[in-house]
Design an enzyme around this catalytic site. Sequence first.
Site, short mmCIF file in Angstrom:
data_model
loop_
_atom_site.label_atom_id
_atom_site.label_comp_id
_atom_site.label_asym_id
_atom_site.label_seq_id
_atom_site.Cartn_x
_atom_site.Cartn_y
_atom_site.Cartn_z
N GLY A 91 63.26 71.92 32.21
CA GLY A 91 63.81 72.44 31.18
C GLY A 91 62.81 73.37 30.31
O GLY A 91 63.10 74.17 29.68
N ARG A 92 61.24 73.20 30.65
CA ARG A 92 60.33 74.19 29.99
C ARG A 92 59.08 74.17 31.05
O ARG A 92 58.27 74.66 30.62
CB ARG A 92 59.96 73.45 28.87
CG ARG A 92 59.23 72.06 29.08
CD ARG A 92 58.54 71.56 27.74
NE ARG A 92 58.15 70.02 27.89
CZ ARG A 92 57.50 69.67 27.01
NH1 ARG A 92 56.97 70.26 26.10
NH2 ARG A 92 56.98 68.45 26.93
N LYS A 111 53.67 74.24 32.92
CA LYS A 111 54.37 73.41 31.90
C LYS A 111 54.31 74.18 30.59
O LYS A 111 53.43 74.72 30.17
CB LYS A 111 54.06 72.35 31.51
CG LYS A 111 55.06 71.20 31.02
CD LYS A 111 54.50 69.53 31.09
CE LYS A 111 55.61 68.65 30.27
NZ LYS A 111 55.36 67.37 30.49
N ASP A 123 63.69 74.92 23.77
CA ASP A 123 63.52 76.29 23.48
C ASP A 123 62.38 76.48 24.67
O ASP A 123 61.99 77.51 25.08
CB ASP A 123 62.66 76.37 22.20
CG ASP A 123 61.42 75.43 22.04
OD1 ASP A 123 60.75 74.97 22.92
OD2 ASP A 123 60.86 75.26 21.02
N ASP A 250 64.08 60.02 36.03
CA ASP A 250 63.67 61.48 36.33
C ASP A 250 62.29 61.43 36.17
O ASP A 250 61.69 62.62 36.60
CB ASP A 250 64.46 62.21 35.45
CG ASP A 250 64.33 62.26 33.99
OD1 ASP A 250 64.82 61.00 33.51
OD2 ASP A 250 63.80 63.04 33.27
N ASN A 251 61.44 60.36 35.50
CA ASN A 251 60.19 60.51 35.18
C ASN A 251 59.33 59.91 36.14
O ASN A 251 58.20 59.41 36.15
CB ASN A 251 59.83 60.14 33.96
CG ASN A 251 60.30 61.16 32.71
OD1 ASN A 251 60.52 62.25 33.00
ND2 ASN A 251 60.49 60.54 31.57
#
Length: 494
Positions: A91-92, A111, A123, A250-251
């Site tokens: 997402g980022r 990242k 964002d 997911d980590n």
Amino acid sequence: MNLNSLQFDNAWMRLPEAFYSRVSPTTWRDTRVLDVSPLGAAQLDMDSDSIDRECLEALMAGRELLPGMAPIAQKYTGHQFGTYNPALGDGRGLLLGEAMTIQGAMDLHLKGAGQTPYSRFGDGRAVLRSSIREYLAGEAMSGLGIPTTTALAVAINGERVMRERVEPGATLLRLSPSHARFGHVEWLYQRRKTEDMQALLWHLIHRHRPEFAEAERPFEAFFADAVERTANLIAAWQAYGFVHAVMNTDNMSLLGLTLDYGPYAFMERYKPDWTPNHTDAGGRYAFDQQPGVGLWNLTVLAQSLTPLIDVERLRGMLDEYEPTLQSTYAQLMRARLGLTAKKDDDHSPGDASLTAAWLKLLEQHQADFHNAFRALGNYRSDADSRWQLANALEIAPEDKALETWLDDYDRRLQQESRGAEARKLAMDAVNPCYVLRTHLAQEVIEAAEAGDSAPLRCFRERLASPFSRHVGDGDDWFLPPAITAPPVCLSCSS
């Protein structure tokens, strides 16, 4: 060799297109590299001093890509605090390219690269605080010998980003052999994409575990390896007091690496049920819960692999997790206590009982986890040493629990073949004097926000070689926070 000399083979893009989305990095203004890691440079077969800073800044600002890069955002899912979330993905961050090095493939992952189709309501930006924390975490974990992602560099930019407060924007150029996660397999299982799952596993085997390609059951060999590596990883976390604090599936790395540093922290005054994540009110990811969560996550991964591997065989491989973790943990703790030969609990005292009693002692007296082990290395089995150790642990010398433990420890040391000096050298080689303490990281962050990156470089150098004291160091890099300091309480934006 400089960055422009890197050769890329972006094999992830040869997987089905649903595995990723092509995304270009967002351009950030006034980007300035704060530090370049010699460790990260070495992983790319480079010397950090030879890297062209202008080229690196252009890359980390999103202005220019290196020849051969093909940026993508990876798609995956995962269980977050025990609940499945189908909407996850990068997402980022963007996988800029897969560089080929002497050691093999190395992902260059930016990242804070901007929004992607998987940003949800985010964002796509990173702040300096979290970027420095992740940068230092890679150095610290590598210095301790714990498998981890690392970073080549951290950069500040001229953007202002709103989190708990308005903060400076930043980017981190993360390095890893692969960013493949448990959540990648979960996503394919949930979508019933068995052929795509096979394609992913073959990619990982050929790229990262080629010895399994000729195995009778290659996928089983890969899963058994993931179980073993995860067990060994979490054993090391427990031995060195590391709390990940967001062990969502997911980590979790399929290669057994520490991945995605958020509200992590290293233990200070020993409290086994502690978590630094203020959003984890129930303590799901507390320090003492990490071994169980590791097994829970592997069980989710095993379920996702049921289209390819027999259930009973998966259960058999999962059964190896706990004994592997316990064996590795026991080995690490023996070394930290200065012991060599294994002594089971039918001896007096046994290693497991001795270790548990030591940790109980630290907990009862809220002694500093790291300095306690370092101080124990100076112990010489005499009255003066007992007094010095008690003073270092902030325990009264006449404390009965301490006396009992030291009596047991003395009897155990009598079963060792090496002397006190050799034991101290061995203990100093595994018990760090420099630890990534949260309050020290915060001081580094505040200095960097004010325009001074020298403390960042200084702390990074010490964390990268944590066992030997740097000449001329005072107490600044050693002391734990004051006992009156509030407990560490971090958010996921950390």
